[in-house]
Design an enzyme around this catalytic site. Structure first.
Site, PDB file in Angstrom:
ATOM      1  N   GLY A 144       0.661  -1.271  -0.113  1.00 24.73           N
ATOM      2  CA  GLY A 144      -0.209   0.009   0.026  1.00 24.73           C
ATOM      3  C   GLY A 144       0.930   1.233  -0.102  1.00 24.73           C
ATOM      4  N   TYR A 197      15.901  13.024  -9.026  1.00 23.50           N
ATOM      5  CA  TYR A 197      15.034  12.755  -8.045  1.00 23.50           C
ATOM      6  C   TYR A 197      14.638  14.158  -7.218  1.00 23.50           C
ATOM      7  CZ  TYR A 197      12.566  10.473  -4.107  1.00 23.50           C
ATOM      8  OH  TYR A 197      11.536   9.779  -3.232  1.00 23.50           O
TER       9      TYR A 197
END
Lengths: 537, 537
Positions: free
Chosen positions: A120, A448
């Site tokens: 999740g 990033y």
């Protein structure tokens, strides 16, 4: 217990040092604290399940709340505001491939949508239900979390696909092995999720991405069981493993994963160097990987990230001493920090250390030892907790990531950074933006980028501001030679940008895979490609 | 000029030394010389072309003969007997993507089959026409053979897909780069062919397989142009590059290939060691790669291959001295030869040499320096000429290759060898069989087996005997954990065995790719999967 409305374990939290608060306030103004919905209030909103009763399916409100959202900033704002959107109608926790097959048959009989669920931890909306009329069954693989076999000759370990990072490593360690896959989400994310979303870990320079680690396994599809045998390499047609990697649930539920493991290395340390400027630092990073120096990790912060990290670290006295030391060596404003992982036999470790020192010296690199690097390694999985610390001070934080060829790195990084930095200027808001390169390849690297801004007047305003930033930066990425994701996957949030990268024929090939194993389009609706596009090719 | 009925350049041939002839005669009896058809006689058999006239398509008999067969032993027997089977109806030599698109449109209008043709070096029947009613157009990519671009920052070179090995290297070398892809077929095979068939080169330990080298490019499909952008790594869904790799023509014609190149290394040598027995040698090979020692190549001959190579090398006096030297060190009957490539910077080269010597010593390895290894490297592309030398003495030779996990290597090697060795016993024939391991991976390695037998009474008997051997060994491979091919591809010869390896769902996924970009099933008939199977999924 796992936090229901944020990252990680409820027992653990970070707080921002005073120096960090001052730094942010100076850059982007004061934060704005917003409220947090209670679990009870959210559970009260959960509508009745549309699923018929099934002994293996949980339909209680709390279980459904806990499986409704991932970990994107949009998910965070939904969880904190209590404005959740659709919930799954039920959640099953299978313990075997047989149970998964039975659930697939049930889903067919009852005409359900299915969402495969690993840890999740998606930051791109993979596991969020959407409402297309069919009831939604989420299948949480978390109970299939055991090491099932280890072939020490071939260095292949077989795991249940729901095994999360810490259970992968803790089951291998007593046997003397490591998988070496350490994504930022390591604490919660699972092997099956890594495969389905083509994940990459921080030490991919040594261990490879999940594409290199995934040796085979089992996928339960609506059309039957797909078995991927382990073969070290093959020219026998297209590689079916590669169709499962990145399939994001469209081919079925990954139930068993065979991975290539490595004996735990004799030696591992993380070293830090500082470079006087970006140009020299980025060239050194490129040369280190192109020279095939045996590193396990390389992470290079640009000047703003370096400055931000030193400010957020606390310990202003020690940082002051470090900066004085660097100044003596000509490394001052505009400095860039590089963290290098060295992992291997003693002989390989020493050889690589010698080679990297020689190479970085010629780009002005100043070696500062292993103290800062090992600190980073120790705390590397606590970073996701920072969102809560910033939220408590009234700030929203998100990250964006891509990868591109070396000849495009500067252009793309500057484009992303300036797009984000100026993205809310018309609303009179500043955005603090900084970047590191990691996952370096001979051809290029990942980029990033982290961005922080003060919350808006309410949750929904903050969400709208985030959407503007995310959308404009994502468009810049795909129109400027970047991939829409190097390590987070596509999910729902990146799906609109995928066709630019893959082209119409590439999308047709990808959709064709799903059509073959999931002809009723039951799996992962709107993930990877939008529902409305499905029929169009 | 290229030989029309065998391997390579007409100007070059090998001959078998006397010691080699004696050795073979002793093992499998005397050879039987069979006749060779003439080019003229074969051209006389070529039927009229069924193609309408087209300015870019050649329909003369010799061009069609020269594109009718590859380099399998069955192809060889067809070429030597003159019993060719189907010829293509015409051959086109496009010089641009535009011309390829035009040919695809012509093929659609005229309802043709298309066979993409690179170097014509397939040993699995890829480029052989089959007769399913439609006229066959072979598209030879050989004129698209130029280096088009070099990005030195990202180390990516762009080539026309028809560029053969020597032209790849000779165009890169003056710029200081190498691709480092050296399959046995290097002299003739092409970049596009390597990609389409998932080829692997001898120095894959350093440079990777073609999967690792292929960064992107262009495919002209019946449905339009598929562009694969260069991105160092991505989690944006399944990788379309990987669907093109191994597609064996089903997705279209590869016209442009972008590859990852490497600066030419400071140092390269090939070293040879001998081990006292197979068990120790095989363990040393496994440990060398699992320890991540920086080698560029590892090839390990089993005892029979070692003995055969030393016998076929000629120079019995020098070989005698070598064997005396090895005997003093306890390495005698049953010895196994290992060739190791070391390539890199001076520092990497020295570090690896030290590490490999230390490791191999503990498995009884005796280091003999670089003389034999560098000789091997010098002559490594002449091996395919050996088939002609053996043929002239009345012997047929073929090779089989697979790959499997380390824990299955011995079982699979022994199964393949005994199947071949005993495969013609009921016809009173002996078969000489030997094997090497190469392309080692941490998980396993390839197994490359050579088999030699005396020709039968005529070409057709020889072909039937070959078919019996090939079929029984191929069945053993796929039913004993091997891939049907590690580096030769599937083509037509391996297609019957592919479903065992991929499974029904895997085959459905692979066929689905072809259906998406080639809905009329015009490309590469019966290659990768059989025509009759196409409709069944």
């Amino acid at each position: 217990m796992r936090r229901w409305n944020g990252w990680g374990d409820e027992q653990f939290s970070l707080s921002l040092p005073d120096s960090g608060q001052d730094f942010l306030s100076d850059r982007i103004g004061p934060g704005r604290q917003l409220g947090n919905a209670t679990l009870e209030a959210v559970c009260d909103q959960v509508p009745a399940s549309r699923l018929p009763e099934h002994p293996a399916i949980h339909t209680d409100a709390e279980t459904r709340v806990r499986h409704a959202r991932g970990q994107s900033l949009e998910d965070w704002l939904a969880m904190r505001s209590g404005d959740f959107g659709p919930f799954p109608d039920g959640v099953a926790f299978p313990e075997s491939g047989d149970m998964v097959r039975e659930l697939l048959a049930f889903a067919k009989d009852e005409d359900l949508h299915i969402i495969p669920y690993g840890g999740g931890t998606s930051v791109a909306g993979h596991i969020n239900p959407v409402d297309h009329g069919r009831p939604v069954l989420t299948i949480d693989m978390g109970r299939m979390n055991r090491l099932l076999d280890l072939d020490e000759d071939s260095q292949i370990a077989t795991f249940g696909a729901g095994t999360p990072g810490p259970l992968v490593e803790s089951q291998l360690k007593p046997l003397g092995y490591t998988l070496g896959h350490f994504p930022q989400s390591f604490e919660l994310s699972t092997l099956g999720g890594w495969v389905a979303s083509r994940s990459s870990g921080q030490q991919s320079l040594r261990y490879g991405r999940i594409e290199q680690l995934f040796a085979g396994g089992t996928v339960e599809s609506p059309e039957g069981t797909l078995t991927l045998p382990t073969i070290p390499a093959s020219s026998a047609g297209p590689d079916v493993r590669e169709m499962v990697l990145g399939s994001e649930g469209h081919l079925g539920l990954i139930t068993e994963v065979k991975v290539r493991v490595t004996p735990i290395a004799e030696r591992e340390q993380f070293h830090v160097l500082f470079f006087p400027d970006w140009e020299q630092a980025r060239t050194a990073a490129r040369r280190l990987v192109q020279q095939k120096i045996q590193l396990s990790m390389l992470r290079l912060s640009n000047a703003t990230e370096t400055e931000t990290q030193l400010a957020l670290a606390g310990h202003p006295k020690q940082i002051g001493l470090l900066e004085t030391f660097l100044g003596w060596r000509g490394v001052a404003d505009g400095k860039c920090m590089m963290t290098l992982g060295l992992t291997g036999s003693k002989a390989q470790y020493s050889a690589a250390l010698k080679q990297l020192k020689a190479l970085t010296k010629s780009y002005g690199g100043v070696y500062t030892g292993t103290y800062l690097g090992n600190k980073w390694a120790e705390k590397r999985f606590t970073m996701p907790y920072l969102r809560e610390a910033l939220w408590d001070e009234g700030y929203a934080v998100d990250t964006l990531e891509t990868a591109t060829d070396w000849n495009n790195v500067d252009h793309l990084m500057h484009t992303i950074e300036s797009t984000l930095r100026d993205g809310l200027a018309d609303e009179g808001k500043r955005v603090h933006v900084f970047t590191h390169l990691s996952h370096v390849y001979s051809q290029g690297c990942s980029i990033y980028t982290t961005y922080v801004f003060a919350n808006g007047d309410d949750h929904d305003t903050t969400r709208r501001q985030w959407q503007r930033l995310k959308q404009s930066a994502s468009e810049q990425i795909v129109h400027n030679g970047g991939t829409i994701s190097h390590q987070h996957g596509v999910g729902k949030d990146h799906a609109p940008y995928l066709p630019v990268e893959k082209g119409a024929l590439g999308m047709a090939l990808i959709r064709g895979l799903g059509r073959t194993l999931d002809p009723d389009q039951r799996l992962s609706p709107d993930t990877l490609y939008a529902w409305n596009d499905k029929e169009s090719s």
